[in-house]
Every structure is written in C-alpha cells, then in structure tokens.
Design a protein around this motif. Structure first.
Motif, PDB file in Angstrom:
ATOM      1  N   GLU A  77     -11.468  -0.590  -3.693  1.00  0.00           N
ATOM      2  CA  GLU A  77     -11.205  -1.156  -1.484  1.00  0.00           C
ATOM      3  C   GLU A  77     -10.719  -2.485  -1.617  1.00  0.00           C
ATOM      4  O   GLU A  77     -10.028  -2.848  -1.211  1.00  0.00           O
ATOM      5  N   THR A  78     -10.692  -3.194  -3.056  1.00  0.00           N
ATOM      6  CA  THR A  78     -10.317  -4.518  -2.537  1.00  0.00           C
ATOM      7  C   THR A  78      -8.346  -4.085  -2.780  1.00  0.00           C
ATOM      8  O   THR A  78      -7.711  -4.927  -2.851  1.00  0.00           O
ATOM      9  N   ILE A  79      -8.384  -3.869  -4.241  1.00  0.00           N
ATOM     10  CA  ILE A  79      -6.700  -3.344  -4.504  1.00  0.00           C
ATOM     11  C   ILE A  79      -6.147  -2.882  -3.109  1.00  0.00           C
ATOM     12  O   ILE A  79      -4.830  -3.108  -3.152  1.00  0.00           O
ATOM     13  N   SER A  80      -7.064  -1.712  -2.735  1.00  0.00           N
ATOM     14  CA  SER A  80      -6.347  -1.775  -1.320  1.00  0.00           C
ATOM     15  C   SER A  80      -5.356  -1.830  -0.019  1.00  0.00           C
ATOM     16  O   SER A  80      -4.842  -2.201   0.391  1.00  0.00           O
ATOM     17  N   LEU A  81      -7.121  -3.281   0.062  1.00  0.00           N
ATOM     18  CA  LEU A  81      -5.989  -4.289   1.052  1.00  0.00           C
ATOM     19  C   LEU A  81      -5.358  -4.510   0.280  1.00  0.00           C
ATOM     20  O   LEU A  81      -4.688  -4.699   1.646  1.00  0.00           O
ATOM     21  N   HIS A  82      -5.035  -5.156  -0.909  1.00  0.00           N
ATOM     22  CA  HIS A  82      -3.851  -5.992  -1.083  1.00  0.00           C
ATOM     23  C   HIS A  82      -2.709  -5.449  -1.101  1.00  0.00           C
ATOM     24  O   HIS A  82      -1.961  -5.765  -0.541  1.00  0.00           O
ATOM     25  N   MET A  83      -3.084  -3.818  -1.550  1.00  0.00           N
ATOM     26  CA  MET A  83      -1.611  -2.926  -1.487  1.00  0.00           C
ATOM     27  C   MET A  83      -0.997  -2.874  -0.348  1.00  0.00           C
ATOM     28  O   MET A  83      -0.006  -2.401  -0.221  1.00  0.00           O
ATOM     29  N   ARG A  84      -1.625  -2.545   0.619  1.00  0.00           N
ATOM     30  CA  ARG A  84      -1.395  -1.983   1.834  1.00  0.00           C
ATOM     31  C   ARG A  84      -0.522  -3.504   2.449  1.00  0.00           C
ATOM     32  O   ARG A  84       0.578  -3.210   3.141  1.00  0.00           O
ATOM     33  N   VAL A  85      -0.667  -4.538   2.023  1.00  0.00           N
ATOM     34  CA  VAL A  85       0.114  -5.541   2.913  1.00  0.00           C
ATOM     35  C   VAL A  85       1.342  -5.413   2.088  1.00  0.00           C
ATOM     36  O   VAL A  85       2.892  -5.631   2.297  1.00  0.00           O
ATOM     37  N   ARG A  86       0.953  -5.491   0.829  1.00  0.00           N
ATOM     38  CA  ARG A  86       2.544  -5.734  -0.780  1.00  0.00           C
ATOM     39  C   ARG A  86       3.264  -4.697  -0.103  1.00  0.00           C
ATOM     40  O   ARG A  86       4.609  -4.511  -0.750  1.00  0.00           O
ATOM     41  N   ALA A  87       2.618  -2.930   0.317  1.00  0.00           N
ATOM     42  CA  ALA A  87       3.271  -2.213   0.167  1.00  0.00           C
ATOM     43  C   ALA A  87       3.766  -1.490   1.149  1.00  0.00           C
ATOM     44  O   ALA A  87       4.610  -0.307   1.986  1.00  0.00           O
ATOM     45  N   ASN A  88       3.348  -2.916   2.381  1.00  0.00           N
ATOM     46  CA  ASN A  88       3.563  -2.117   3.691  1.00  0.00           C
ATOM     47  C   ASN A  88       3.001  -0.798   4.691  1.00  0.00           C
ATOM     48  O   ASN A  88       4.218  -0.122   4.312  1.00  0.00           O
ATOM     49  N   LEU A  89       1.741  -0.502   3.805  1.00  0.00           N
ATOM     50  CA  LEU A  89       1.362   1.563   4.025  1.00  0.00           C
ATOM     51  C   LEU A  89       0.940   0.770   5.606  1.00  0.00           C
ATOM     52  O   LEU A  89       0.272   0.049   6.343  1.00  0.00           O
ATOM     53  N   THR A  90       0.750   1.945   6.008  1.00  0.00           N
ATOM     54  CA  THR A  90      -0.399   2.240   7.416  1.00  0.00           C
ATOM     55  C   THR A  90      -1.794   2.292   7.258  1.00  0.00           C
ATOM     56  O   THR A  90      -1.590   2.830   5.674  1.00  0.00           O
TER      57      THR A  90
END
Length: 58
Positions: A30-43
C-alpha cells in the motif's frame, strides 16, 4: 486491456527490476503503491490493479 500481472511487469520494469510480490506484505505494498503512483505517473485504475495483484500474490 492488460491483466494486472502484465501491467505490473511492464510498468515496474520500465525503471527498475520489479520486486517479487512476496518481498513485501500488504501494508508495505500500500505504501509503495502510493509512492510509485506519483513517480510513475499511474492512473488510479492502474495502481489499484497492480496493488491488488501484488497483494494476491504475496
């Protein structure tokens, strides 16, 4: 549309070697997903699918 496992492999391997789903627990993902959503510009849809896949596979 790609299945969640394919999406995870393609998205995460763009910038680094994708970790094994077993490397982290659900809370970590969950924590990694929040971080990577921003970094990888994911929807929201993309990250939700990837996170669900990772949680189901760990």
């Amino acid at each position: 549309m790609k299945n969640p496992g394919q999406l995870w492999g393609e998205v995460c391997n763009r910038c680094h070697i994708a970790p094994s789903p077993a490397d982290y627990n659900d809370t970590d993902w969950e924590t990694i997903s929040l971080h990577m959503r921003v970094r990888a510009n994911l929807t929201e849809e993309e990250i939700t699918k990837i996170e669900s896949f990772l949680k189901s596979a760990n």
